[in-house]
Write a protein that holds these residues in place. Structure first.
Motif, PDB file in Angstrom:
ATOM      1  N   TYR A   1      82.927  -7.614  28.108  1.00 45.49           N
ATOM      2  CA  TYR A   1      82.869  -8.598  29.241  1.00 45.49           C
ATOM      3  C   TYR A   1      83.689  -9.758  29.238  1.00 45.49           C
ATOM      4  N   LYS A   2      84.288 -10.189  30.193  1.00 43.77           N
ATOM      5  CA  LYS A   2      84.775 -11.311  30.518  1.00 43.77           C
ATOM      6  C   LYS A   2      84.178 -12.266  31.526  1.00 43.77           C
ATOM      7  N   ALA A   3      83.686 -13.543  30.960  1.00 42.30           N
ATOM      8  CA  ALA A   3      82.712 -14.475  31.826  1.00 42.30           C
ATOM      9  C   ALA A   3      83.220 -15.657  31.790  1.00 42.30           C
ATOM     10  N   LYS A   4      82.996 -16.499  32.905  1.00 36.14           N
ATOM     11  CA  LYS A   4      83.359 -18.134  33.006  1.00 36.14           C
ATOM     12  C   LYS A   4      82.061 -18.681  32.531  1.00 36.14           C
ATOM     13  N   TYR A   5      80.845 -18.041  32.792  1.00 36.99           N
ATOM     14  CA  TYR A   5      79.768 -19.021  32.152  1.00 36.99           C
ATOM     15  C   TYR A   5      78.684 -18.040  31.497  1.00 36.99           C
ATOM     16  N   ILE A   6      77.959 -18.600  30.493  1.00 37.45           N
ATOM     17  CA  ILE A   6      76.831 -17.832  30.111  1.00 37.45           C
ATOM     18  C   ILE A   6      75.548 -18.456  29.964  1.00 37.45           C
ATOM     19  N   VAL A   7      74.617 -17.725  30.037  1.00 37.41           N
ATOM     20  CA  VAL A   7      73.167 -18.396  29.913  1.00 37.41           C
ATOM     21  C   VAL A   7      72.410 -17.521  28.823  1.00 37.41           C
ATOM     22  N   ILE A   8      71.819 -18.195  28.322  1.00 38.75           N
ATOM     23  CA  ILE A   8      71.191 -17.755  26.816  1.00 38.75           C
ATOM     24  C   ILE A   8      69.489 -17.766  27.065  1.00 38.75           C
ATOM     25  N   ALA A   9      69.023 -16.806  27.563  1.00 37.15           N
ATOM     26  CA  ALA A   9      67.583 -16.633  27.620  1.00 37.15           C
ATOM     27  C   ALA A   9      66.886 -15.605  26.792  1.00 37.15           C
ATOM     28  N   THR A  10      66.854 -15.692  25.615  1.00 34.07           N
ATOM     29  CA  THR A  10      66.456 -14.568  24.767  1.00 34.07           C
ATOM     30  C   THR A  10      64.912 -14.903  24.004  1.00 34.07           C
ATOM     31  N   GLY A  11      64.386 -15.953  24.391  1.00 30.99           N
ATOM     32  CA  GLY A  11      62.811 -15.926  23.926  1.00 30.99           C
ATOM     33  C   GLY A  11      63.081 -16.277  22.625  1.00 30.99           C
ATOM     34  N   PHE A  12      61.925 -15.741  21.931  1.00 33.54           N
ATOM     35  CA  PHE A  12      61.595 -16.126  20.535  1.00 33.54           C
ATOM     36  C   PHE A  12      60.810 -14.929  19.872  1.00 33.54           C
ATOM     37  N   TYR A  13      60.395 -13.784  20.723  1.00 32.39           N
ATOM     38  CA  TYR A  13      59.373 -12.725  20.014  1.00 32.39           C
ATOM     39  C   TYR A  13      60.150 -11.820  19.247  1.00 32.39           C
ATOM     40  N   ASP A  14      61.168 -11.859  18.966  1.00 31.93           N
ATOM     41  CA  ASP A  14      61.892 -10.838  18.368  1.00 31.93           C
ATOM     42  C   ASP A  14      61.850 -10.900  16.727  1.00 31.93           C
ATOM     43  N   ILE A  15      61.883 -12.226  16.282  1.00 29.03           N
ATOM     44  CA  ILE A  15      61.939 -12.288  14.538  1.00 29.03           C
ATOM     45  C   ILE A  15      60.429 -12.990  14.180  1.00 29.03           C
ATOM     46  N   PRO A  16      59.640 -12.263  13.260  1.00 29.48           N
ATOM     47  CA  PRO A  16      58.533 -12.830  12.905  1.00 29.48           C
ATOM     48  C   PRO A  16      58.790 -14.083  12.006  1.00 29.48           C
TER      49      PRO A  16
END
Length: 324
Positions: free
Chosen positions: A117-132
């Motif tokens: 993908y090519k994008a002008k803006y990025i939002v990171i909303a990945t939370g925290f539950y994936d890594i113990p």
């Protein structure tokens, strides 16, 4: 190459909220997640009940209808599916993001398992539950050690050690005990956590007081073996017979990914650098939203107090677009 105004990484409630606001703003966006829709909630214990009311968990002004005062996991999954359908959000699921590269012209190249993908803006909303948060003790890699808890039946009539004193630990201890497990809870501090749900905490404290659930405070797991566990207590190291260890000691954001895409981590809590007004990070045109903003302090942000991040981000983007 797929061209977009905005790529939102993470299809949890806050990622969906960002998608709603992006659609209202007329932006061409896509929400991408490496797992299922609201993947963290999907992986919660089956019978988990939220601390918040349904009203506070709602996004996009779409009512969250719930009979009980506190909605459960299944009701939340139903609601957020309805959100996607109602707003006709553009969501790409089971598509892991491998890299986000800032180009010389200021745009981003996002490479995933399925597309570029090519994008002008990025939002990171990945939370925290994936890594113990691992114990880092010998034997932690044994199959009997679990860092996620789903439901109690598997542990019926087994000797179970639960590590931690948070909501997840207390819920697991009580539920497995109710199904016939012999439960011991190992707590690093001196008491059950103060943030444990107020309708659950007294139940746990009473079970400990009556001796139904054994509690070892000021204690830590030292080693895990196939049929036993060594625990360091104020009275010295003890060895207990054991069938399962539920090491529910918390989770953390994917700091490696954040650093890889250029976001600076600050202080002992690894606080991701961002402007709290606009949510823009140290990387221009890259934003954070939701619980990922707290770094290791995962108790700072919840759905109800971070869903307004979406509005702040879109206001910042629209301001930039109008100036351009």
């Amino acid at each position: 190459m797929v061209n977009k105004d905005l790529i939102i990484i993470g299809a949890g409630p806050i990622g969906l909220s960002c998608g709603i606001e992006a659609k209202k703003a007329g932006l061409d966006y896509t929400i991408i997640d490496k797992g299922a829709l609201t993947n963290s909630i999907f992986n919660y214990p089956i019978f988990m009940r939220f601390f918040s009311t349904a009203e506070r968990l709602g996004i996009g002004d779409l009512p969250f209808m719930c009979i009980a005062p506190k909605p459960g996991r299944q009701e939340a999954l139903e609601y957020y599916r309805n959100v996607v359908e109602f707003f006709q959000l553009k969501v790409q699921l089971f598509e892991e993001i491998f890299s986000v590269q800032k180009e010389a012209d200021g745009t981003f190249t996002v490479t995933s398992a399925k597309a570029t993908y090519k994008a002008k803006y990025i939002v990171i909303a990945t939370g925290f539950y994936d890594i113990p948060m691992y114990l880092n003790v010998p034997g932690e890699d044994l199959p009997k050690v679990r860092h996620y808890y789903k439901e109690p039946h598997e542990y019926a009539f087994q000797k179970v050690i639960v590590v931690g004193a948070s909501n997840s630990s207390v819920d697991a201890a009580l539920e497995t005990w109710h199904k016939g497990a012999e439960v011991t809870i190992v707590v690093r501090g001196e008491e059950i956590g103060q943030r444990v749900k107020y309708w659950v905490k007294p139940d746990m404290e009473n079970r400990i007081k009556e001796g139904s659930i054994k509690a070892l405070f000021h204690s830590n797991i030292k080693a895990i073996r196939e049929n036993e566990v060594d625990i360091e207590t104020p009275d010295g190291v003890i060895t207990m017979e054991n069938d399962f260890v539920l090491a529910l000691t918390g989770y953390r954001p994917n700091f490696d990914f954040l650093e890889k895409i250029g976001i600076q981590l600050e202080g002992a809590t690894l606080h991701p650098s961002h402007d709290e007004t606009t949510m823009e990070t140290n990387v221009a045109n890259m934003y954070l939203a939701g619980v990922v903003c707290g770094g290791l302090e995962t108790h700072l942000w919840f759905i109800e107090n971070s869903k307004d991040h979406a509005g702040r981000i879109m206001q910042s983007i629209l301001t930039k677009e109008n100036k351009a």
